[in-house]
Motif scaffolding. Sequence first.
Motif, mmCIF file in Angstrom:
data_model
loop_
_atom_site.group_PDB
_atom_site.id
_atom_site.type_symbol
_atom_site.label_atom_id
_atom_site.label_comp_id
_atom_site.label_asym_id
_atom_site.label_seq_id
_atom_site.Cartn_x
_atom_site.Cartn_y
_atom_site.Cartn_z
ATOM 1 N N ILE A 1 -116.258 -25.828 -22.810
ATOM 2 C CA ILE A 1 -115.542 -26.730 -23.716
ATOM 3 C C ILE A 1 -115.208 -26.099 -25.069
ATOM 4 O O ILE A 1 -114.279 -26.547 -25.742
ATOM 5 N N HIS A 2 -115.957 -25.080 -25.496
ATOM 6 C CA HIS A 2 -115.673 -24.428 -26.775
ATOM 7 C C HIS A 2 -115.953 -22.929 -26.675
ATOM 8 O O HIS A 2 -116.890 -22.503 -25.986
ATOM 9 N N VAL A 3 -115.156 -22.160 -27.389
ATOM 10 C CA VAL A 3 -115.474 -20.760 -27.662
ATOM 11 C C VAL A 3 -115.242 -20.561 -29.158
ATOM 12 O O VAL A 3 -114.164 -20.879 -29.671
ATOM 13 N N ILE A 4 -116.270 -20.056 -29.840
ATOM 14 C CA ILE A 4 -116.276 -20.022 -31.308
ATOM 15 C C ILE A 4 -116.575 -18.610 -31.799
ATOM 16 O O ILE A 4 -117.515 -17.974 -31.329
ATOM 17 N N ALA A 5 -115.786 -18.152 -32.740
ATOM 18 C CA ALA A 5 -116.021 -16.820 -33.318
ATOM 19 C C ALA A 5 -115.761 -16.877 -34.817
ATOM 20 O O ALA A 5 -114.670 -17.268 -35.233
ATOM 21 N N LYS A 6 -116.750 -16.525 -35.591
ATOM 22 C CA LYS A 6 -116.557 -16.471 -37.045
ATOM 23 C C LYS A 6 -115.522 -15.404 -37.394
ATOM 24 O O LYS A 6 -114.725 -15.579 -38.313
ATOM 25 N N LYS A 7 -115.537 -14.324 -36.626
ATOM 26 C CA LYS A 7 -114.558 -13.257 -36.846
ATOM 27 C C LYS A 7 -114.212 -12.623 -35.512
ATOM 28 O O LYS A 7 -115.095 -12.214 -34.768
ATOM 29 N N VAL A 8 -112.925 -12.552 -35.209
ATOM 30 C CA VAL A 8 -112.453 -11.901 -33.988
ATOM 31 C C VAL A 8 -112.122 -10.446 -34.318
ATOM 32 O O VAL A 8 -111.267 -10.184 -35.175
ATOM 33 N N VAL A 9 -112.817 -9.540 -33.638
ATOM 34 C CA VAL A 9 -112.648 -8.101 -33.879
ATOM 35 C C VAL A 9 -111.943 -7.480 -32.677
ATOM 36 O O VAL A 9 -112.391 -7.626 -31.536
ATOM 37 N N LEU A 10 -110.854 -6.784 -32.916
ATOM 38 C CA LEU A 10 -110.052 -6.220 -31.834
ATOM 39 C C LEU A 10 -110.804 -5.155 -31.049
ATOM 40 O O LEU A 10 -111.707 -4.493 -31.564
ATOM 41 N N GLN A 11 -110.403 -5.017 -29.815
ATOM 42 C CA GLN A 11 -110.938 -3.954 -28.964
ATOM 43 C C GLN A 11 -110.600 -2.590 -29.561
ATOM 44 O O GLN A 11 -109.512 -2.382 -30.093
ATOM 45 N N ASP A 12 -111.537 -1.666 -29.486
ATOM 46 C CA ASP A 12 -111.319 -0.306 -29.978
ATOM 47 C C ASP A 12 -111.449 0.649 -28.802
ATOM 48 O O ASP A 12 -112.540 1.082 -28.441
ATOM 49 N N ASP A 13 -110.311 0.969 -28.170
ATOM 50 C CA ASP A 13 -110.369 1.806 -26.964
ATOM 51 C C ASP A 13 -110.698 3.259 -27.265
ATOM 52 O O ASP A 13 -110.908 4.052 -26.346
ATOM 53 N N ASN A 14 -110.755 3.625 -28.550
ATOM 54 C CA ASN A 14 -111.180 4.986 -28.906
ATOM 55 C C ASN A 14 -112.694 5.118 -28.946
ATOM 56 O O ASN A 14 -113.234 6.212 -28.795
ATOM 57 N N LYS A 15 -113.388 4.011 -29.135
ATOM 58 C CA LYS A 15 -114.848 4.037 -29.248
ATOM 59 C C LYS A 15 -115.560 3.255 -28.151
ATOM 60 O O LYS A 15 -116.740 3.455 -27.918
ATOM 61 N N GLU A 16 -114.817 2.350 -27.500
ATOM 62 C CA GLU A 16 -115.435 1.503 -26.489
ATOM 63 C C GLU A 16 -114.990 1.923 -25.092
ATOM 64 O O GLU A 16 -113.844 2.357 -24.903
ATOM 65 N N PRO A 17 -115.882 1.785 -24.109
ATOM 66 C CA PRO A 17 -115.528 2.180 -22.729
ATOM 67 C C PRO A 17 -114.632 1.137 -22.068
ATOM 68 O O PRO A 17 -115.091 0.069 -21.672
ATOM 69 N N VAL A 18 -113.357 1.421 -21.971
ATOM 70 C CA VAL A 18 -112.425 0.492 -21.331
ATOM 71 C C VAL A 18 -111.686 1.204 -20.210
ATOM 72 O O VAL A 18 -111.569 2.437 -20.186
ATOM 73 N N THR A 19 -111.183 0.420 -19.280
ATOM 74 C CA THR A 19 -110.421 0.979 -18.165
ATOM 75 C C THR A 19 -109.017 1.359 -18.630
ATOM 76 O O THR A 19 -108.615 1.050 -19.759
ATOM 77 N N SER A 20 -108.268 1.982 -17.729
ATOM 78 C CA SER A 20 -106.897 2.363 -18.071
ATOM 79 C C SER A 20 -106.018 1.147 -18.333
ATOM 80 O O SER A 20 -104.992 1.234 -18.999
ATOM 81 N N ALA A 21 -106.464 -0.009 -17.822
ATOM 82 C CA ALA A 21 -105.714 -1.246 -18.034
ATOM 83 C C ALA A 21 -106.173 -1.976 -19.296
ATOM 84 O O ALA A 21 -105.723 -3.097 -19.566
ATOM 85 N N GLY A 22 -107.071 -1.346 -20.050
ATOM 86 C CA GLY A 22 -107.555 -1.960 -21.276
ATOM 87 C C GLY A 22 -108.614 -3.021 -21.041
ATOM 88 O O GLY A 22 -108.806 -3.916 -21.871
ATOM 89 N N ARG A 23 -109.346 -2.919 -19.927
ATOM 90 C CA ARG A 23 -110.373 -3.908 -19.586
ATOM 91 C C ARG A 23 -111.773 -3.329 -19.791
ATOM 92 O O ARG A 23 -112.002 -2.136 -19.565
ATOM 93 N N TYR A 24 -112.698 -4.201 -20.187
ATOM 94 C CA TYR A 24 -114.101 -3.786 -20.279
ATOM 95 C C TYR A 24 -114.740 -3.734 -18.890
ATOM 96 O O TYR A 24 -115.649 -2.942 -18.651
#
Length: 324
Positions: free
Chosen positions: A129-152
Amino acid sequence: MRKNNKLIALTAVITLLLSLNACESNGLNSNNSVESKQSQNVEAVFTPTSKPKPTNTPAPTKKPTKATTNTPAAGIKESSAYKYGGKTYKIIEVDGGDMSGSRRANVAVDVGYGDRVYWALTNKYGQLIHVIAKKVVLQDDNKEPVTSAGRYYPDEANVPGTERADLDQGHVIADSLGGVSNAYNITPQNSTLNRHGDQAYMEKVIRDAGGCKDFVATITYPDTDTQIPSHYHFEYVLKGNKVVDDFDNVDPDKVNASLTPIPKKATTTKPSNEKKELKRIDTNGNGKVTIAEAKAAGYKMPIYKDNWLYKYMDDRDGDGKVGE
């Protein structure tokens, strides 16, 4: 007679000596008694009274109390519970890549990837029913392990309803915005809405702005049995401005096609001074014209593609008109 006189004289001398000796003895005893009384008086005057000894123990101090703050719109995190909207949700941990698709009732789950904190809340029916975020921080594909499609993760949770051909496993907070793929961040969402409609547009706006703050998604359902939402309501702050997005979980193309066509305005005359007219309409000076700004300036909706104002507006569904 002469002997008797001598004897009398000798007796008198002895008596005198004895008398003197007795007097001296009495005087000595008298002096000793006075000295003893004086000594007692002195002791009575100078004997100190009993007083508590001073100590170096400092006065006790109060422990500092924790500062209290007003409850934020995004709620309060506790050790084992999360409070929002006057309700308490038990905090549980769920792996971000869990594909099971099931949810527990009345719980809070952190659906932010990595160090992000995005709280997802369910009701007593297990509906998200709710999803709450005080701050939304963008994905960082240079530092985070993501697929070629930009997925975690390689896939998303199989929430009941997503098996339908017209429904996607739609993120409430997208991968690109730092959201995970378990059932607490996935709802069955119309595929056109998710990929090309209002949901996709909202995500792009937030990405282009570099993130947002005070994000709150409210998701409603037609009944208590389904996991397929009927409506989405989003509120967030984008560069200091509050934004509200509302849309139904439907195919926007079919909805637009079903609407009664509105006659096209014959007049599309370009103003003599386009720059000046744009400045008059664009009240916040950001180079974009909203439907509200156009209406306030006296323009009737819809604005068609051949209207000079169209290029300054946002045609979300790409059908050649805005404000239909």
